[in-house]
Structures are given as C-alpha cells and as structure tokens.
Design a protein around this motif. Structure first.
Motif, short mmCIF file in Angstrom:
data_model
loop_
_atom_site.label_atom_id
_atom_site.label_comp_id
_atom_site.label_asym_id
_atom_site.label_seq_id
_atom_site.Cartn_x
_atom_site.Cartn_y
_atom_site.Cartn_z
N PRO A 27 9.16 -27.42 -4.51
CA PRO A 27 7.83 -26.86 -4.78
C PRO A 27 7.17 -27.40 -6.06
CG PRO A 27 9.30 -25.13 -4.04
CD PRO A 27 10.15 -26.34 -4.27
N LEU A 28 7.98 -27.78 -7.04
CA LEU A 28 7.40 -28.31 -8.27
C LEU A 28 6.68 -29.63 -8.01
CD1 LEU A 28 10.30 -27.59 -10.80
CD2 LEU A 28 8.25 -26.23 -10.38
N ARG A 29 7.32 -30.48 -7.23
CA ARG A 29 6.68 -31.77 -6.94
C ARG A 29 5.52 -31.60 -5.97
NH1 ARG A 29 9.87 -37.37 -5.34
NH2 ARG A 29 8.18 -38.77 -5.96
N GLU A 30 5.69 -30.68 -5.02
CA GLU A 30 4.62 -30.47 -4.04
C GLU A 30 3.34 -29.94 -4.70
OE1 GLU A 30 6.38 -27.76 -1.30
OE2 GLU A 30 7.78 -29.25 -0.48
N HIS A 31 3.50 -29.14 -5.75
CA HIS A 31 2.35 -28.50 -6.40
C HIS A 31 2.11 -29.06 -7.80
CE1 HIS A 31 2.07 -25.52 -3.18
NE2 HIS A 31 3.37 -25.40 -3.25
N TRP A 32 2.45 -30.34 -7.99
CA TRP A 32 2.35 -30.91 -9.33
C TRP A 32 0.91 -30.92 -9.84
CZ3 TRP A 32 -0.29 -35.30 -10.96
CH2 TRP A 32 -0.80 -36.14 -9.97
N GLN A 33 -0.06 -31.05 -8.96
CA GLN A 33 -1.45 -31.07 -9.43
C GLN A 33 -1.90 -29.70 -9.93
OE1 GLN A 33 -3.22 -32.86 -5.87
NE2 GLN A 33 -3.62 -34.72 -7.04
N ASP A 34 -1.41 -28.63 -9.32
CA ASP A 34 -1.70 -27.28 -9.84
C ASP A 34 -1.06 -27.10 -11.22
OD1 ASP A 34 -2.97 -26.70 -7.44
OD2 ASP A 34 -1.21 -25.72 -6.56
N ILE A 35 0.17 -27.56 -11.35
CA ILE A 35 0.87 -27.49 -12.64
C ILE A 35 0.12 -28.32 -13.68
CG2 ILE A 35 3.04 -28.00 -13.82
CD1 ILE A 35 4.45 -27.60 -11.10
N ARG A 36 -0.32 -29.50 -13.27
CA ARG A 36 -1.06 -30.38 -14.18
C ARG A 36 -2.34 -29.72 -14.68
NH1 ARG A 36 -4.98 -35.04 -12.89
NH2 ARG A 36 -4.79 -36.44 -14.69
N ALA A 37 -3.05 -29.04 -13.80
CA ALA A 37 -4.29 -28.40 -14.21
C ALA A 37 -4.04 -27.37 -15.31
CB ALA A 37 -4.96 -27.74 -13.00
N GLU A 38 -2.96 -26.61 -15.19
CA GLU A 38 -2.66 -25.62 -16.23
C GLU A 38 -2.22 -26.29 -17.53
OE1 GLU A 38 -1.62 -21.60 -13.72
OE2 GLU A 38 0.08 -22.79 -14.45
N ALA A 39 -1.49 -27.40 -17.42
CA ALA A 39 -1.08 -28.12 -18.63
C ALA A 39 -2.29 -28.70 -19.36
CB ALA A 39 -0.10 -29.23 -18.26
N LEU A 40 -3.22 -29.27 -18.63
CA LEU A 40 -4.41 -29.85 -19.27
C LEU A 40 -5.28 -28.78 -19.91
CD1 LEU A 40 -5.39 -32.63 -16.70
CD2 LEU A 40 -4.18 -32.88 -18.88
N ARG A 41 -5.34 -27.61 -19.27
CA ARG A 41 -6.09 -26.52 -19.87
C ARG A 41 -5.44 -26.08 -21.18
NH1 ARG A 41 -10.61 -24.27 -21.34
NH2 ARG A 41 -10.58 -21.98 -21.32
N LEU A 42 -4.12 -26.02 -21.21
CA LEU A 42 -3.41 -25.68 -22.44
C LEU A 42 -3.69 -26.70 -23.54
CD1 LEU A 42 0.16 -24.57 -21.33
CD2 LEU A 42 -1.59 -23.14 -22.36
N ARG A 43 -3.73 -27.96 -23.16
CA ARG A 43 -4.01 -29.00 -24.16
C ARG A 43 -5.41 -28.84 -24.73
NH1 ARG A 43 -5.11 -35.38 -23.61
NH2 ARG A 43 -4.83 -35.88 -25.81
N GLU A 44 -6.38 -28.52 -23.88
CA GLU A 44 -7.75 -28.29 -24.35
C GLU A 44 -7.78 -27.15 -25.37
OE1 GLU A 44 -10.32 -27.58 -21.10
OE2 GLU A 44 -10.01 -29.53 -20.17
N LEU A 45 -6.97 -26.13 -25.12
CA LEU A 45 -6.91 -24.97 -26.01
C LEU A 45 -6.01 -25.22 -27.23
CD1 LEU A 45 -6.59 -22.17 -23.29
CD2 LEU A 45 -8.63 -22.74 -24.64
N GLN A 46 -5.39 -26.40 -27.28
CA GLN A 46 -4.50 -26.80 -28.38
C GLN A 46 -3.27 -25.88 -28.49
OE1 GLN A 46 -6.98 -27.15 -31.91
NE2 GLN A 46 -7.77 -29.12 -31.24
N HIS A 47 -2.77 -25.46 -27.33
CA HIS A 47 -1.58 -24.63 -27.31
C HIS A 47 -0.30 -25.44 -27.13
CE1 HIS A 47 -3.70 -20.97 -27.72
NE2 HIS A 47 -4.17 -20.90 -26.49
N ILE A 48 -0.42 -26.70 -26.72
CA ILE A 48 0.75 -27.58 -26.70
C ILE A 48 0.83 -28.16 -28.10
CG2 ILE A 48 1.90 -29.54 -25.62
CD1 ILE A 48 0.22 -29.12 -23.15
#
Length: 301
Positions: free
Chosen positions: A68-89
């Motif tokens: 499921p992680l690989r199948e939904h990698w784009q959903d996971i990516r969207a949350e990661a990019l949002r975190l980066r915008e918020l400077q939480h990474i």
C-alpha cells in the motif's frame, strides 16, 4: 563462564567489523555503538528469515504488506510536500534526537511519523493519510519524512541494531544519479515512486550533488526471524531500548527516555570535543582507556 562470555563478545565484535566490503578504521569501530550491540546483532543475522545482504532485492516479495505504501505514494508525497511548505521537515529544535543529531549539521532534516509506537500526535494531525496507511502495517516500527537538500550529505556510518531493515520510498527526488545512497560500496539513486530496502548495519552514507531537493519516506521494518524466541528477543530490544530514542516534531509529541537525558550527555560531549581540538593524543588515549576499563570490569566480574 565469564571468559567464555568475553570471548563471545570479542568474536561478535570482530565479525561485525569484518562484515561487508566497506569497514571503519579499527580504532573507530572499536568505539562505535554497533560494537557494543554486536552479540545481539550476530543473533539477528544468524536467525534472520531474509537474506543478510546489503540490499534486499524486491522488498514487496519479502514484505507484501508494504505494497500500500508504493501504491499510494502520490498521496504520501502530497502530505510530505505540504509539510515542507509549512517548514515542519526540519532539524531537531534542541538536543533531543540522539539517533540523528550528527546528521543535522550537514543539511539532513526529518519529520517523525511514528517511532516504535503509534503515530506522533503532530503526524496524525498533519499527515492523516500517511499515518492511516502506516497504522495498517504493524511491521513498520518507525517512519519519517526525510529531506536532503542540494549539497547535503550523511557521512558513512552504521546503525547500532540489526532488528530492522530500512525502506526508502522516493517521493520528491532529483531523479538523478547525483543524489544517492551508498550501502557497503553499492550506490542507489532515488527515483520518484520507487523504493529500495537495505540493511542499515552495513556502512552507508548519502549525498545530494544535484541542485534539487530530495524527500523520501524512510521506514524501519521489523526483521522477520526464523524462530519465535529470536522474534521475541528482537521485539524486547526494540521495545526497551530503541523505543527510548523517540524524538518529538513539536510540543505534545513523545520524547523517549534516552532523549530526555541526551542534553546532559551532549554537554559532556562538547567538552570532549574541546579536549580533542586541544590535544588529540590525550583525547583518544582516554577513549581507549575507557574501553579497556570496561573490558577489564567485565573480566573481573
């Protein structure tokens, strides 16, 4: 009995040092945290249900529950990019991440999703899709988003405990061979939507020599063992030692016992670094003397 145990410890430490094609200098390995975990790690290698290779070919075949992680990698990516915008990474806000503290100096950043427990409250709130996927995969013991900016690097190192295997899933990468991880002398370059799995107790390091950022999903997946007693030992060490390394993203997240006291040890470490700058011979002499005293204490007991 004590001499047999001492010889077993030494043999295990030598095996860990000689394992793989890439090795630390003997002096560095002698003081490395993986040396002290060597007897437990040798048991992990001996009774592992998956091959003891630097990279594990086709992670999905050995761990079908990860699909499921690989199948939904784009959903996971969207949350990661949002975190980066918020400077939480980001790097740790203080001295409360002993496991990765040295990485922050060279650009590496992280946002914890879970650490040998359920999701951090901050992760459950900000990354509901990713944390829901992880909740359905109990073999994933730890997970985070990690960022390696242009020019960032991780110096060669090995992790202390062999109870897990590391999964990297590319989310937002340069898709370029100039951004890579090197495990036991073998390079892998991240690509969006693709994954790799490796044994983090082999010496490994990473570099981003491109002009683009790199974000991946980083997971520690429990090593499957051949026997129940070996699986029990793996989980016992993880629950009572590794879990104590929990580090918060923000206020309200759990901080493990090791990280609660790390700031005091770091103060001593800064003094030790000062001594090394002033007198390297004395600094290393004292470190080796400490190791000799520990071995002598074990022999005496």
């Amino acid at each position: 009995m004590k001499w047999a145990l001492l010889l077993l410890f030494i043999a295990s430490a030598v095996y860990v040092h000689l394992r793989g094609r890439v090795r630390h200098r003997f002096g560095r390995q002698l003081l490395d945290h993986s040396t002290f975990m060597a007897p437990v790690n040798v048991l992990m290698y001996a009774f592992s249900r998956v091959p003891n290779t630097a990279y594990l070919d086709d992670p999905g075949r050995h761990f079908p529950e990860l699909a499921p992680l690989r199948e939904h990698w784009q959903d996971i990516r969207a949350e990661a990019l949002r975190l980066r915008e918020l400077q939480h990474i980001k790097a740790a806000d203080g001295y409360n991440d002993v496991g990765f503290n040295s990485f922050f100096r060279r650009g590496w950043k992280r946002f914890y999703l879970k650490w040998y427990d359920d999701a951090h409250p901050s992760a459950a709130e900000l990354c509901p899709r990713t944390t829901a996927l992880l909740r359905g995969i109990p073999s994933v013991k730890a997970a985070m988003f990690t960022e390696l900016p242009p020019g960032g690097e991780l110096r060669p190192h090995r992790d202390p405990f062999a109870g897990s295997l590391r999964l990297h899933l590319g989310l937002d990468t340069p898709n370029d061979d100039g951004c890579y991880i090197d495990v036991d002398g073998i390079r892998y370059s991240w690509r969006d939507g693709e994954w790799t799995m490796f044994d983090e107790t082999f010496i490994h390091g990473a570099r981003n020599e491109t002009q683009q950022n790199r974000i991946i999903l980083f997971c520690d997946v429990e090593r499957p063992m051949k026997y129940r007693w070996a699986q029990w030992l793996n989980r016992f060490v993880a629950r009572h030692l590794v879990a104590a390394g929990a580090s918060p993203n923000m206020e309200g997240d759990k901080t493990g016992g090791i990280n609660r006291v790390f700031k005091y040890f770091y103060a001593l470490r800064l003094k030790a670094k000062g001594l090394r700058e002033r007198n390297q011979r004395l600094y290393y002499g004292l470190k080796y003397l400490a190791v000799i005293l520990v071995v002598a204490l074990i022999a005496w007991i």
